[in-house]
Design an enzyme around this catalytic site. Sequence first.
Site, short mmCIF file in Angstrom:
data_model
loop_
_atom_site.label_atom_id
_atom_site.label_comp_id
_atom_site.label_asym_id
_atom_site.label_seq_id
_atom_site.Cartn_x
_atom_site.Cartn_y
_atom_site.Cartn_z
N ARG A 118 6.22 -9.47 -0.50
CA ARG A 118 6.25 -8.11 -0.40
C ARG A 118 6.80 -7.32 0.94
O ARG A 118 6.05 -7.71 1.82
CB ARG A 118 4.87 -7.27 -1.09
CG ARG A 118 4.05 -6.90 -0.08
CD ARG A 118 3.11 -7.95 0.58
NE ARG A 118 2.08 -7.27 1.55
CZ ARG A 118 2.19 -7.03 2.66
NH1 ARG A 118 3.44 -7.18 3.49
NH2 ARG A 118 1.20 -6.64 3.23
N ASP A 285 -5.69 -6.79 1.38
CA ASP A 285 -6.88 -5.96 0.99
C ASP A 285 -7.78 -6.36 0.10
O ASP A 285 -8.83 -5.97 0.08
CB ASP A 285 -6.13 -4.46 0.30
CG ASP A 285 -5.01 -4.12 1.17
OD1 ASP A 285 -5.00 -4.05 2.50
OD2 ASP A 285 -3.94 -3.42 0.56
#
Length: 330
Positions: A118, A285
Site C-alpha cells: 500500500r 497499526d
Amino acid sequence: MGNPLLDISAVVDEAFLAKYDIKPGNAILAEEKHLPMYDELSSKENVEYIAGGSTQNSIRVAQWMLQIPGATSYMGCIGKDKFGEEMKKDAQAAGAHYYEDDNAPTGTCAVCIVGGERSLVANLSAANCYRFEHLKRPENWALVERAKYIYIAGFFLTVSPDSIQLVAEHAAATNKVFMMNLSAPFICEFFRDAQEKALLYADYIFGNETEARTFAKVRGWETENTEEIALRISQLPKASGAHRRITVITQGCDPVVVADDGKVKTFPVILLPKEKLVDTNGAGDAFVGGFLSQLVQERSIDECVRAACYAANVVIQRSGCTYPEKPDFN
C-alpha cells in the site's frame, strides 16, 4: 489522540502511482497535485471505504484483542458530514470522542494498493483542525486522567504538538506509560524538532525499518543496521526515569527488533504465503494494537510481540485495517 481518516482503498497499477508521483510503500500528506486522485479512486469498481487513521487503527485493534468493553478511548477531529457519521459508527467500540469541526470535511486517506503493497496519501481536512482546547475540556481531560497507558502516532505531530506535549508531561508526572510511533520518513525529516521534544517522554517507541533508517540519517548516525539504530533510539535522553525506554522496530517479513535495557532481541514474524496476502494497509497499526493489548495486561515483551505479530497477520489477510468479530489469540 490522532488523525481520524476515512480510508478510500482501491487496487491500482503502477501507472496510477506514476501519474500522481507516489512512491510504492510510502506515506505522505496530500499536495495540490494529489487532490484529483480521490475522485478517481472513488470511481473504481473495487473501491472500499474503511475507518482509518494510524492511531485510531491501533486503538481499534487493541480494543478488539482485549474484548473488554470500554478498555480504550480515542480523541481526534472529524467533519459534520456523512463520512464523519460513518466514522462514529465504526469507531464507537474503541471509545472515540471526536471534536466535530463545522467548516472542514472529514479527513480521507487514499490507499493505493499495488501487488498487496500500500501507498498512503492523507488529506487531513478536519483532522487538521483538532484544537488544544478540546483536550482541556473537563470531559476529555478526564479520559487522560483515567488512562494508564497512552499511545499517539507521530502523524499527530503535524496537527497538535501542544496537545502531545501536555499529555506527555502528564504521563511523566504521574508515572504512566507514554508511547509514540515514528510513523513515516517525512515525520522524521521535516518535523524533527517537534518529534524530539515528544520522544523525550516516550517509554516505548515503535517504527518500521525505513522510518528507523531515516531517523538515523537525519541525526547523522552512520549506520543502516536496524538493531544498532533501535538500541541508540532506546538510549536517547529521557524526561522521566520511572520506566526504561523500549524500542520496537518491524521489518516486514523479517524479524521484529526490540531494544531494551542495553540489549537487542529479535522475534520472527508469522510468515504468510503470498497468495493469502490481501494488502499491507494497517499492518503496522495492527502490530501496535496487538502489542498494546498485552502490555496493558502487564504481560512480557515476548507475549506483547507475539500478540502484535498475530494481529498484523490477521489484518494483512483482509482489506484495510479490519478483523473478524473475535480474535482467536491465546
